[in-house]
Every structure is written in structure tokens, then in C-alpha cells.
Scaffold this active site. Structure first.
Site, PDB file in Angstrom:
ATOM      1  N   ARG A 277      17.585 -59.747  -1.288  1.00 46.83           N
ATOM      2  CA  ARG A 277      18.719 -59.497  -0.390  1.00 46.83           C
ATOM      3  C   ARG A 277      19.841 -60.436  -0.810  1.00 46.83           C
ATOM      4  NH1 ARG A 277      17.664 -62.095   4.803  1.00 46.83           N
ATOM      5  NH2 ARG A 277      19.375 -63.435   4.212  1.00 46.83           N
ATOM      6  N   HIS A 281      21.531 -61.484   6.096  1.00 46.19           N
ATOM      7  CA  HIS A 281      20.632 -60.550   6.789  1.00 46.19           C
ATOM      8  C   HIS A 281      21.452 -59.478   7.510  1.00 46.19           C
ATOM      9  CE1 HIS A 281      17.404 -58.949   9.194  1.00 46.19           C
ATOM     10  NE2 HIS A 281      18.089 -59.209  10.288  1.00 46.19           N
ATOM     11  N   TYR A 290      19.732 -71.632   5.438  1.00 44.22           N
ATOM     12  CA  TYR A 290      18.301 -71.681   5.110  1.00 44.22           C
ATOM     13  C   TYR A 290      17.949 -71.412   3.644  1.00 44.22           C
ATOM     14  CZ  TYR A 290      18.958 -66.639   5.948  1.00 44.22           C
ATOM     15  OH  TYR A 290      19.425 -65.352   5.920  1.00 44.22           O
TER      16      TYR A 290
END
Ligand code: TPP
Ligand code: MG
Length: 381
Positions: A277, A281, A290
Site C-alpha cells: 500500500r 490507509h 507508524y
């Protein structure tokens, strides 16, 4: 084939089927030897179709992020980086087959001919579901993780009943399969276990298609599973394959075979497509919280668009003319989509949504609707 190794150790499993090197050469992995003939048979028309679909969707995907930032969409789920995996799936299907998507299958939706503005309607909250599933044999996007895996299995079970006793020839002409799309995070939901047991027991013609993009929002894959996901299939009693999901040729070759297996009544198949990805998100997420820039840069080297372009140029002599044309088409699609979306009127009022939950109404929903009315009156006052 070059492998992608990131600072937190994302690496394709050694069993992964890969056909193209990161720079677009035909360079099959050991595990791909059994698929080399299938991959070689994928002609330039299909590769160009996949490239066009991937390029158009990437442009529309960027427009999704832009329009959300400009307040025209509630949310957007970027698909950047996952285009090859999805193109391999949608080009392996017959129109009569069914796709049961999550919320990120924008390449599949375009491949099915769903108008971009209908996909965007879903993210505007303007229309219940966005499109008519029966018109495209693609269910609405599903946000409740893994719910669609059960739906896909139930549909396939129905098909297994209907197609019982059919000859191979009839199955080839009329047989239907379903594709259950889900992510690495969703793979840990109990619903997936139930679906897989059930599909195996009743030889349901469903292909479980996992896009392992290494993240479930901020939870890394390492926390989801101690083993590669494709290995789970063995425990359920059907075949599982790992494929380089940033390689459209490998994904298409594996999906062709998985779909054929299910269509011939041989039961389910699991395909784990390793991808990444590249975006956030959703537009509500900030991945810098993160994951590292180094990780993102390492994965950017396996960008499926760059790889597919290199392959088309090298193996089939595609020239600048083709790529310029695709880019111009993409710009035109994006401009026309903006015209349709910017300040488009709502097609369903907030109040109407309460009436769409149950066919015959429900006392709890009615109570919530009454509360909503009181709140709206207060707002107006
Ligand atoms: C049943 C359920 N639990 C939790 C959530 C919240 N949630 C939304 S997306 C997501 C992560 C999903 O990750 P993955 O399955 O890997 O798919 P990806 O978003 O990476 O494509 C979570 C936990 C949800 N939508 N549904
Ligand atoms: Mg994921």
C-alpha cells in the site's frame, strides 16, 4: 528475480510465483516454472489492457485524494501500488463471474465498467452503495472486514448446487465463480475461517484473493500471521499460491489457473498476492506515524506501473506514443470526473437513510430516526 527487502523485513516468500524482474525482464522465479507457459501465452493485448486500466485508475485514485482534501468526498481509500494485483484478477474473469470486494478495489471496479462517479458516490455518502451490483456482477464495497468473504462463499455454494452434474464443456461456457477479496488484516477475522472450511467441504467455486499489502492500518503483517497466508490453504484442504502481486503477468497467470480450477468444479483456491500500500490507509490516516520513509522507498522500487511499462517496451516494442496516449486519456477521465463530482447534489438525504436499513422497518432504527429529527430541529433553532 530481485526481492524487496525493507527495514522491517518485508520479503516475498521463497514460494512466491514471480515472472517479471523489478525492471521488467521476463525472469521467472523457481516457483513460477509451472506457470511459464501460461505467462508466455499472455499476449500484448492483455498486458496493454492491464496497463491502461492501471494507469487510468492511478489517475482517478489521485483525484480521489484531491477531492477528499477539497471537501467533496467524505473519505478515500487509495489503491496506489496495488494496481497489478487487481488487474490480474479482473482480466482473468468472465463477465458472468462475481466480485465481492473490500473498499479498495478501484482497478476491479473500473475493469468491470462501473462509472467512476458511482464509485465516488459511495465515498460521498450520497448514494446507498454506489452502483447496482447486478449490472456489473460486482457487489458494493464492504467496509465490515471479511463479511464479503462469507457472501462470496455463499454465492459460490449456490453455484455449486446449480452446476452439479454439468459437463466440463457446459461449465466452461456457463459456469460461474466468485472472487472473495480481502486484506492481510481481514485474513485474521473468524469469518474467513468459517468461509474456508465451508468452501472446502462443499467444493464451492470461490477464489480467496488476499492482497497482502503488509499493513492493516498501523498493524504490520508480522503481527497478523507467523506463516505466509497462502500456507493456510493446506490446512483447509485446497491449493494456496503466493504470487508477486506487483507483477501483472504473474498475477494474471496464477488467477487464470485458479479461476479455471474453480470453474471446473474442483473447489476453492487461495491466492495471496504480495503487494504494497504505497499510499495512506485512507485519507483519515497518517502513515508517517507508524512506518519509515526508508520502507516506503524500498517498496517504491517495485512499483507495478514502472515494471509493466518496461515489460511492454522491452518485450512487445511499445513506444512513447502508446504511453502518451494513455496519459492523455487518464487526464481527460480525471477532468470529466471532477466536473461530475464537484458540488454534485446529494441523491439521498440523511433522513432517508434510516428508511433503507430494513425492508420492513425496526423499532430501534425508528427510535434513532426520531432522535435524529429532534437533533435536526435543535440545529435549526
Ligand atoms: C469487522 C471490522 N473490524 C475493524 C474494522 C476497522 N478497520 C477498517 S480497515 C482495517 C484494516 C484492514 O486491513 P487489511 O485487511 O490488511 O486491508 P487494507 O486496508 O490493508 O487493504 C480495520 C481494522 C472494520 N472495518 N471492520
Ligand atoms: Mg492490508
Amino acid at each position: 528475480m530481485s526481492t524487496i527487502s525493507s527495514p522491517i523485513g518485508h520479503q516475498l516468500p521463497e514460494e512466491a510465483i514471480g515472472i517479471l524482474s523489478a525492471d521488467g525482464f521476463f525472469d521467472p522465479t523457481d516457483a513460477a516454472q509451472a506457470f511459464v507457459d501460461d505467462a508466455s501465452a499472455i499476449g500484448h493485448e492483455r498486458v496493454a489492457e492491464m496497463y491502461r486500466l492501471m494507469a487510468h485508475t492511478r489517475r482517478i485514485d489521485q483525484e480521489g485524494v484531491n477531492l477528499q482534501r477539497q471537501g467533496q468526498l467524505v473519505l478515500w481509500t487509495p489503491s496506489i501500488g496495488q494496481e497489478a494485483a487487481q488487474a490480474g484478477v479482473v482480466t482473468a474473469l468472465e463477465d458472468r463471474d462475481w466480485i465481492f470486494p473490500t473498499y479498495r478495489e478501484h482497478v476491479m471496479a473500473r475493469g468491470r465498467g462501473i462509472p467512476d462517479e458511482n464509485v465516488f458516490d459511495f465515498f460521498r455518502g450520497a448514494v446507498h452503495g454506489g452502483w447496482d451490483p447486478n449490472a456489473y456482477n460486482m457487489q458494493p464495497y464492504t467496509v465490515v472486514l471479511a463479511a464479503q468473504v462469507l457472501h462470496a462463499t455463499g454465492y459460490a455454494w449456490g453455484m455449486a448446487q446449480k452446476q452439479r452434474g454439468w459437463t466440463d464443456a457446459r461449465r466452461k461456457e456457463e459456469g460461474r465463480v466468485s472472487i472473495a477479496c480481502f486484506g492481510d488484516g481481514a485474513s485474521t477475522e473468524g469469518d474467513v475461517h468459517e468461509a474456508m472450511v465451508f468452501a472446502a467441504s462443499f467444493d464451492a467455486p470461490v477464489v480467496f484473493f488476499i492482497q497482502n499489502n503488509y499493513w492493516a492500518i498501523s498493524t504490520p503483517f508480522e503481527v497478523q500471521s507467523k506463516v505466509p497466508l497462502f500456507k493456510r490453504a493446506q490446512g483447509y484442504g485446497f491449493d494456496g499460491f503466493a504470487v508477486d502481486g506487483n507483477d501483472p503477468i504473474a498475477t494474471a497467470a496464477v488467477m487464470d489457473r485458479a479461476v479455471d480450477h474453480a470453474r471446473r468444479g474442483k473447489g476453492p483456491v487461495l491466492v495471496e498476492a504480495h503487494t504494497y500500500r504505497m499510499g495512506a490507509h485512507t485519507t483519515a490516516d497518517d502513515p508517517t506515524k507508524y512506518r519509515t520513509k526508508e520502507e516506503e522507498q524500498a517498496h517504491a522500487q517495485a512499483d507495478p506501473m514502472v515494471r509493466t511499462e518496461a515489460y511492454l517496451r522491452r518485450r512487445f516494442d511499445y513506444s512513447d506514443a502508446f504511453f502518451t496516449e494513455v496519459e492523455a486519456e487518464a487526464d481527460e477521465l480525471a477532468a470529466s470526473l471532477r466536473d461530475k463530482i464537484v458540488d454534485a447534489p446529494d441523491t439521498v438525504s440523511l433522513r432517508e437513510k434510516f428508511d433503507l436499513v430494513y425492508a420492513d422497518g425496526h423499532s430501534l432504527v425508528e427510535a434513532q430516526a426520531a432522535e435524529f429529527d429532534r437533533w435536526m430541529e435543535g440545529e435549526d433553532a
